[in-house]
Design a protein around this motif. Structure first.
Motif: not given
Lengths: 321, 321
Positions: B239-244, A270-273
């Motif tokens: 959020d996941m995409m935003a974070l990346e 989950t934190y890989a990015m």
DNA sequence: GTGAAAGCGCTAACAA
DNA sequence: TTGTTAGCGCTTTCAC
């Protein structure tokens, strides 16, 4: 809903015979088998699992104890456990048990009454007196008597972390994490491995640990940064904590990894990015999840099982030199 | 293991009477009740739930369909669903179903045969032909016929995001996310709300969307950064995409939020400790989890239920001005 | 108010 | 090799 009775009648055989072909048990002539199979097909018969569970005292369901599914490492592990259980024909009941011993007890009782087939437990609750090695229970990272467990090579991981810090030029290293007075868990071996390796290498080390559970992780981390300014390399007990340490250190303009190297433990996907990419000791989550299921099923079949310790791997990120 | 028979015998009453007090159903005199209760106590009697499930055709278990528990938002939601189900006396079976329609079908069949009491579904599989509104099923973010669903106010969230971008001075905004040709989900309303608000405000906007599932999110994001250099504010689907996106933009030395404002959707706790703190539209996960259970149980009781849309909230972080 | 009895669908033991 | 039968523990009629 067709029952086995209907199948037997349509096939012109007895109840027992129908049952035998359905369960592929006992002697049945090819011819009879064919007739029964046909009937099943025609009727669209599906065995009533509830009835089955009732008579066999086994409902093909295992309970997974988790402190909280809402934690990246556990949810990855849960994912593989569910996948493997499903492949093996078992359902998985989830039990978020953090600090709720009673909830775990409920399932342990269900196990005693054969209402769940087995238990896979990541548990930090004091349940040692409620379970024993004759029950189909497999634990993660925890030793309770003779109960089989699965873990990653925590000791080796600890050593590995120190080795990396040393090799990348750190002189004042620290271990950061937790300890428990009440339960013994494999996690403590991360510290032990780190410590032993430090001694072997003649390196000065600091232990910065607090009793689990840490009330306020942020404060815990700030205190560290305030008081241990000479430390240039830290091995942190898990990725989540390591990641927060990275953030807080950067807030203070401490440059990572130049001034401070940080290594986590877990290797959470989950934190890989995230940047900086965390250097960490990766547990083989998938492997662990699947072996947990394997062990449990062996146990269920009455086989002897022994603990399994899986090798870890250093994943170089950007928080070490 | 004491059975109801033992209880009846010890209490000196009939089987039926014992059952009645255990289930608190039908008429039983106070006196008899007391006798039975005493017997239960003395014997440490616990009803055999498997037997119960067998005769009542209800095993007090609900299946939770999840694309993958190994995803922060889903695992948070699962946490609350499990908690609430447990409070209501139900067990929760987890079913990671991403791309495995058959796995969902298995449970839908179990439902048809009363082997699970109900289903809570976060499903992106094409199951519309397998289920209908008379079944105890509740969905998240998805409309299938009359089947009740729970979602956050996706439309309002989309509008809110645009509003924030506008108010903080963005002139060229974009929506980034996915779409699906095969299934309708509430998530698309994030886009719709964003779009409508942009039109109302007379703001130019760009839609940067790709069909779900995105094969390679990183490439998807890079392409955006390569081709839309004039955009100064993005609302990202989750959020996941935003974070990346934040990470990749920072790699390119694009300063956030000065040159590019980014707003996510979800409000995932797991990421709360990261810097820069993501500005996001927060879904009320806990509330949603608990209402899912409420709705399902109402359904199970034969009550009429209607969809529930819960309000969202803008959480200001450091990725907007 | 209460007890007796049927029966849920299946497996397993037993007799044939 | 097959059919019959008992019984798992419980809920729920149905007489009393």
């Amino acid at each position: 809903m067709a029952t086995i009775k209907d199948v037997a009648k349509l096939a012109g055989v007895g109840l027992g015979t129908a049952s035998r072909v359905i369960n592929d048990s006992g002697y049945v002539s090819e011819e009879t088998k064919k007739k029964v199979l046909e009937a099943i097909n025609k009727l669209g018969y599906v065995p009533n699992e509830t009835a089955r569970a009732f008579v066999t005292q086994d409902n093909k369901t295992v309970a997974l104890f988790l402190p909280s599914i809402h934690h990246a490492f556990f949810s990855e592990l849960a994912y593989y456990i569910e996948d493997e259980l499903d492949k093996k024909g078992y359902k998985m009941i989830l039990c978020n048990s953090s600090g709720q011993k009673e909830k775990e007890l409920k399932y342990i009782n269900m196990l005693k009454q054969n209402k769940v087939s087995g238990i896979i437990g990541i548990s930090y609750n004091p349940i040692e007196n409620e379970i024993n090695h004759s029950m189909p229970i497999v634990l993660v990272d925890r030793h309770i008597g003779e109960i089989p467990y699965v873990s990653s090579d925590n000791y080796g991981g600890g050593k590995m972390a120190l080795q990396v810090l040393k090799e990348t030029g750190c002189n004042h290293v620290a271990y950061m994490g937790t300890y428990s007075k009440t339960i013994f868990t494999e996690v403590e071996k991360r510290l032990k491995g780190f410590e032993d390796a430090a001694k072997e290498n003649g390196i000065n080390y600091t232990l910065y640990i607090e009793e689990d559970p840490i009330k306020d992780q942020t404060t815990f981390l700030h205190t560290f940064l305030n008081n241990y300014k000479n430390i240039d390399g830290v091995f942190v007990e898990n990725d989540m904590m390591a990641l927060e340490l990275v953030q807080l250190a950067q807030d203070r303009k401490i440059s990572i990894p130049e001034e401070l190297s940080i290594i986590g433990y877990d290797g959470i996907q989950t934190y890989a990015m995230l940047r900086p990419k965390l250097s960490t000791i990766r547990q083989p989550v998938e492997l662990m999840g699947r072996s947990l299921v394997d062990l449990l099923i062996k146990k269920l079949n009455g086989e002897q099982v022994t603990p399994e310790i899986h090798p870890v791997q250093f994943l170089k990120g950007e928080t070490t030199r």
